[in-house]
Design a protein around this motif. Structure first.
Motif, PDB file in Angstrom:
ATOM      1  N   ARG A 284       0.893  -1.205  -0.061  1.00  0.00           N
ATOM      2  CA  ARG A 284      -0.123   0.031   0.033  1.00  0.00           C
ATOM      3  C   ARG A 284       1.041   1.205  -0.073  1.00  0.00           C
ATOM      4  O   ARG A 284       1.869   1.293   0.855  1.00  0.00           O
TER       5      ARG A 284
ATOM      6  N   ASP B 288      -0.923   7.687  -2.914  1.00  0.00           N
ATOM      7  CA  ASP B 288      -1.086   8.233  -4.108  1.00  0.00           C
ATOM      8  C   ASP B 288      -2.034   9.259  -4.242  1.00  0.00           C
ATOM      9  O   ASP B 288      -3.158   9.159  -4.010  1.00  0.00           O
TER      10      ASP B 288
ATOM     11  N   ARG C 133      -3.035   3.671  -2.718  1.00  0.00           N
ATOM     12  CA  ARG C 133      -3.348   2.376  -3.841  1.00  0.00           C
ATOM     13  C   ARG C 133      -2.550   1.037  -3.276  1.00  0.00           C
ATOM     14  O   ARG C 133      -1.640   1.288  -2.814  1.00  0.00           O
TER      15      ARG C 133
END
Length: 95
Positions: free
Chosen positions: A38, A41, A46
């Protein structure tokens, strides 16, 4: 020095601890290991789920179902190993 005497501002935050653990997972992973990463973003985050294909001091690259995803290590929020995907289910036939 007791815990009461320590400066709470000097203690790492939960996010910093999670990030350090995530980077340790990425450093320990072997190319080909399946994991989820993870990363920040923009205003959100994301996830990249797939096999680790490359690692540099600045980035990691994950082969996802949608293609290669390169993530800057500076953007990593969390990472963990994941099991292989389940086997495809057999098709049902009309009977």
């Amino acid at each position: 020095m007791s815990d009461a005497d320590r400066d709470p501002a000097a203690a790492p935050s939960q996010a910093e601890i999670a990030r350090a653990q995530a980077l340790a997972v990425l450093d320990a992973a072997t190319l080909g290991d399946r994991l989820v990463v993870r990363a920040h973003d923009g205003d959100g985050a994301r996830d990249a789920l797939g096999d680790l294909t490359d690692r540099t001091p600045e980035t990691v690259t994950v082969a996802t179902r949608r293609g290669l995803v390169t993530v800057r290590r500076a953007d990593v929020v969390a990472a963990k190993p994941v099991p292989p995907p389940p086997s495809p289910r057999p098709r049902r036939t009309a009977g």
